[in-house]
Design a protein around this motif. Structure first.
Motif, PDB file in Angstrom:
ATOM      1  N   TYR A 111     -11.518   5.087   5.741  1.00 21.92           N
ATOM      2  CA  TYR A 111     -10.063   5.123   5.965  1.00 21.92           C
ATOM      3  C   TYR A 111      -9.315   5.642   4.744  1.00 21.92           C
ATOM      4  O   TYR A 111      -9.623   5.267   3.605  1.00 21.92           O
ATOM      5  N   TYR A 169      -1.524   7.883   3.765  1.00 26.42           N
ATOM      6  CA  TYR A 169      -0.364   8.318   2.970  1.00 26.42           C
ATOM      7  C   TYR A 169       0.287   6.977   2.619  1.00 26.42           C
ATOM      8  O   TYR A 169       1.137   6.477   3.341  1.00 26.42           O
ATOM      9  N   MET A 226       4.152   5.985   2.470  1.00 26.26           N
ATOM     10  CA  MET A 226       4.790   5.999   3.785  1.00 26.26           C
ATOM     11  C   MET A 226       4.224   4.885   4.656  1.00 26.26           C
ATOM     12  O   MET A 226       4.968   4.204   5.365  1.00 26.26           O
ATOM     13  N   HIS A 236      -4.998  -4.197   6.541  1.00 23.31           N
ATOM     14  CA  HIS A 236      -5.734  -3.017   7.010  1.00 23.31           C
ATOM     15  C   HIS A 236      -6.643  -2.536   5.893  1.00 23.31           C
ATOM     16  O   HIS A 236      -6.251  -2.521   4.730  1.00 23.31           O
ATOM     17  N   LYS A 283      -0.836   1.602  15.438  1.00 29.96           N
ATOM     18  CA  LYS A 283      -1.642   2.743  15.872  1.00 29.96           C
ATOM     19  C   LYS A 283      -0.822   4.018  16.017  1.00 29.96           C
ATOM     20  O   LYS A 283      -1.328   5.104  15.772  1.00 29.96           O
ATOM     21  N   THR A 284       0.444   3.895  16.439  1.00 25.33           N
ATOM     22  CA  THR A 284       1.229   5.108  16.658  1.00 25.33           C
ATOM     23  C   THR A 284       2.105   5.508  15.468  1.00 25.33           C
ATOM     24  O   THR A 284       2.432   6.671  15.328  1.00 25.33           O
ATOM     25  N   ARG A 285       2.488   4.545  14.615  1.00 29.82           N
ATOM     26  CA  ARG A 285       3.497   4.862  13.590  1.00 29.82           C
ATOM     27  C   ARG A 285       2.998   4.957  12.171  1.00 29.82           C
ATOM     28  O   ARG A 285       3.710   5.482  11.303  1.00 29.82           O
ATOM     29  N   VAL A 286       1.817   4.407  11.882  1.00 36.80           N
ATOM     30  CA  VAL A 286       1.424   4.319  10.475  1.00 36.80           C
ATOM     31  C   VAL A 286       0.441   5.443  10.113  1.00 36.80           C
ATOM     32  O   VAL A 286      -0.578   5.619  10.781  1.00 36.80           O
ATOM     33  N   PRO A 287       0.782   6.233   9.071  1.00 35.71           N
ATOM     34  CA  PRO A 287      -0.083   7.373   8.709  1.00 35.71           C
ATOM     35  C   PRO A 287      -1.371   6.945   7.998  1.00 35.71           C
ATOM     36  O   PRO A 287      -1.456   6.936   6.784  1.00 35.71           O
ATOM     37  N   ILE A 288      -2.334   6.594   8.844  1.00 32.56           N
ATOM     38  CA  ILE A 288      -3.670   6.219   8.370  1.00 32.56           C
ATOM     39  C   ILE A 288      -4.651   7.145   9.073  1.00 32.56           C
ATOM     40  O   ILE A 288      -4.474   7.451  10.259  1.00 32.56           O
ATOM     41  N   TRP A 289      -5.660   7.587   8.337  1.00 34.53           N
ATOM     42  CA  TRP A 289      -6.675   8.477   8.927  1.00 34.53           C
ATOM     43  C   TRP A 289      -8.055   7.873   8.748  1.00 34.53           C
ATOM     44  O   TRP A 289      -8.297   7.112   7.804  1.00 34.53           O
ATOM     45  N   GLY A 290      -8.936   8.231   9.681  1.00 35.84           N
ATOM     46  CA  GLY A 290     -10.291   7.680   9.628  1.00 35.84           C
ATOM     47  C   GLY A 290     -11.326   8.771   9.808  1.00 35.84           C
ATOM     48  O   GLY A 290     -11.310   9.496  10.791  1.00 35.84           O
ATOM     49  N   GLU A 302      -9.221  10.070  16.124  1.00 31.40           N
ATOM     50  CA  GLU A 302      -7.842  10.218  16.591  1.00 31.40           C
ATOM     51  C   GLU A 302      -7.518   9.078  17.540  1.00 31.40           C
ATOM     52  O   GLU A 302      -8.268   8.816  18.472  1.00 31.40           O
ATOM     53  N   ASN A 303      -6.381   8.382  17.311  1.00 33.87           N
ATOM     54  CA  ASN A 303      -6.019   7.261  18.188  1.00 33.87           C
ATOM     55  C   ASN A 303      -5.563   7.756  19.540  1.00 33.87           C
ATOM     56  O   ASN A 303      -4.846   8.736  19.649  1.00 33.87           O
TER      57      ASN A 303
END
Lengths: 50, 150
Positions: free
Chosen positions: B61, B64, B67, B92, B128-135, B148-149
């Motif tokens: 994970y 940003y 943000m 998280h 899941k929709t608003r927080v800029p996290i990538w996996g 991708e969620n």
């Protein structure tokens, strides 16, 4: 934002193939807003939290 | 509503997996808050999805972070407005979390069950929709794919 996207696409054409959102100063921008000096612009690929 | 709890930005990201011990301790701490009658907990666990016949062995994970912290803070504030809650805890993972380990811990508490149930579900969806996290989904051979969620 449209002119910014144009600019990015001409510099990096491969960006056209990717899905992304644009954030200005950590807020998601939909539509067009003026961009000022010092603004933090981010191209955000699809989120995957959780 | 407790104004102390909604003003301060809380630390959400934790390096690596969230341990069962950490979760247990978090539950135990609430025994002092005797106005609470209901706790709801959501735990997100890394799944060993099969993608192109290869199994995911871990997710790395990244975020940003500035943000993301703002978004977590916004979600908390909105949840306190929408639901009658005593408290909210969100954790998280950042960095590598192996399949079978916990990467998201959302814990809502309220006087009666409805608020904690509804808030917990709402908060997870908003994360899941608003927080800029990538996996980065990492396979056993160390190749990867971006998650991708849905």
């Amino acid at each position: 934002m449209d002119s910014l996207k144009e600019k990015i696409f001409s510099m990096h054409p491969e960006m056209k193939r990717h899905k992304f959102l644009i954030a200005s100063n950590k807020s998601i921008i939909k539509g067009n807003i003026p961009v000022n000096d010092g603004d933090e612009i981010a191209f955000l690929p699809p989120f995957a939290g959780g | 509503m407790n104004s102390m709890e909604i003003k301060k930005q809380k630390k959400v990201f934790t390096e690596g997996a969230i341990s069962a011990g950490f979760i247990a301790e978090s539950i135990a701490k609430h025994s002092a808050k005797k106005n609470i009658g209901s706790h709801s907990i959501f735990l997100g666990q890394v799944r060993n999805d099969i993608i192109n016949s290869k199994a995911v062995s871990a997710i790395d994970y990244s975020a940003y972070e500035e943000m993301a912290n703002e978004k977590f803070h916004e979600i908390r504030e909105e949840a306190f407005q929408k639901f009658d809650l005593a408290c909210i805890h969100i954790h998280h993972s950042i960095g590598r979390v192996n399949a079978g380990e916990i990467s998201l811990f959302v814990f809502t508490s309220s006087k009666h069950r409805k608020a904690s149930f509804d808030a917990c579900r709402w908060i997870v969806n908003e994360i899941k929709t608003r927080v800029p996290i990538w996996g980065k989904e990492i396979f056993a051979d160390e190749t990867y794919e971006w998650k991708e969620n849905r």
